[in-house]
Design a protein around this motif. Sequence first.
Motif, short mmCIF file in Angstrom:
data_model
loop_
_atom_site.label_atom_id
_atom_site.label_comp_id
_atom_site.label_asym_id
_atom_site.label_seq_id
_atom_site.Cartn_x
_atom_site.Cartn_y
_atom_site.Cartn_z
N VAL A 1 -7.32 28.79 30.31
CA VAL A 1 -7.26 28.96 31.52
C VAL A 1 -8.83 28.37 32.28
O VAL A 1 -9.20 29.04 32.01
CB VAL A 1 -6.97 30.18 32.27
N SER A 2 -9.05 27.61 32.93
CA SER A 2 -9.94 27.64 33.53
C SER A 2 -10.18 27.15 35.41
O SER A 2 -9.24 26.87 35.76
CB SER A 2 -11.20 26.09 33.03
N PHE B 1 -15.83 39.29 25.05
CA PHE B 1 -15.39 38.72 23.71
C PHE B 1 -14.48 40.12 22.90
O PHE B 1 -14.84 40.83 22.52
CB PHE B 1 -16.52 38.61 22.92
N SER B 2 -13.43 39.61 22.83
CA SER B 2 -12.62 39.84 21.77
C SER B 2 -11.19 39.56 21.28
O SER B 2 -11.64 38.50 21.05
CB SER B 2 -11.94 41.04 22.62
N TYR C 1 -15.69 28.45 34.70
CA TYR C 1 -15.89 30.33 34.15
C TYR C 1 -13.64 29.11 33.29
O TYR C 1 -13.03 29.03 34.19
CB TYR C 1 -14.94 30.97 34.93
N SER C 2 -14.10 30.02 32.00
CA SER C 2 -12.48 29.49 31.41
C SER C 2 -12.46 31.13 30.06
O SER C 2 -12.97 31.93 29.89
CB SER C 2 -12.64 29.20 29.79
N CYS C 3 -11.37 31.45 30.60
CA CYS C 3 -10.37 32.38 29.65
C CYS C 3 -10.10 31.73 28.70
O CYS C 3 -8.36 31.04 28.89
CB CYS C 3 -9.89 33.18 30.93
N ILE D 1 -11.86 35.38 25.30
CA ILE D 1 -12.84 35.06 25.46
C ILE D 1 -12.92 34.57 26.41
O ILE D 1 -12.18 33.85 26.93
CB ILE D 1 -12.78 33.75 24.25
N ILE D 2 -14.01 34.73 27.57
CA ILE D 2 -14.41 34.13 28.49
C ILE D 2 -15.93 34.33 28.56
O ILE D 2 -16.85 34.66 28.21
CB ILE D 2 -14.18 35.97 29.54
#
Length: 157
Positions: free
Chosen positions: A60-61, A27-28, A49-51, A32-33
């Motif tokens: 983007v997943s 997390f920033s 996974y998602s970013c 967020i991932i």
Amino acid sequence: MKNFALFRRRFIPDEIIHLKGDEILFFSKDIIITKWKTLKPRIDFTDGYSCYFTDYGYKVSKFYNGEEFLYTYCDIIETEFHEDRIIFNDLLVDVVITKEGFVKVLDLGEISEALDKKLITQEQAKKALNITDELLSLIYSGNLEKLLKPFEHAIKH
């Protein structure tokens, strides 16, 4: 790291879904991932996974079926940060990138439908189209790896 409750707001259909099973791996303010499993059992994919690139307006997943990578899926989003939760508004347009590199844009017609039904604002529609254009330019210029780089340390597949 503060624990936020994550929510996805969809306009078509009109719903807000608590992403209660999503695990925040990083997390920033601008990235967020998460790691997730499907909310309901499916036969076409199981997890991923998602970013969330909150500053750029897309998620983007990477979709998997068990250990098998299936495809990359990009959602156009806007992010609302609240004290204890984050709401990701799905701005309807999606971009899918297959393992072979084929790029497909989905749901452009939903923007028109959402505007007609006053589900989104004109500003949100313009934002969705502009972000989609920027994302496609990035992909077509051969820079997809920049979108996938944040996953390197998060994905254990």
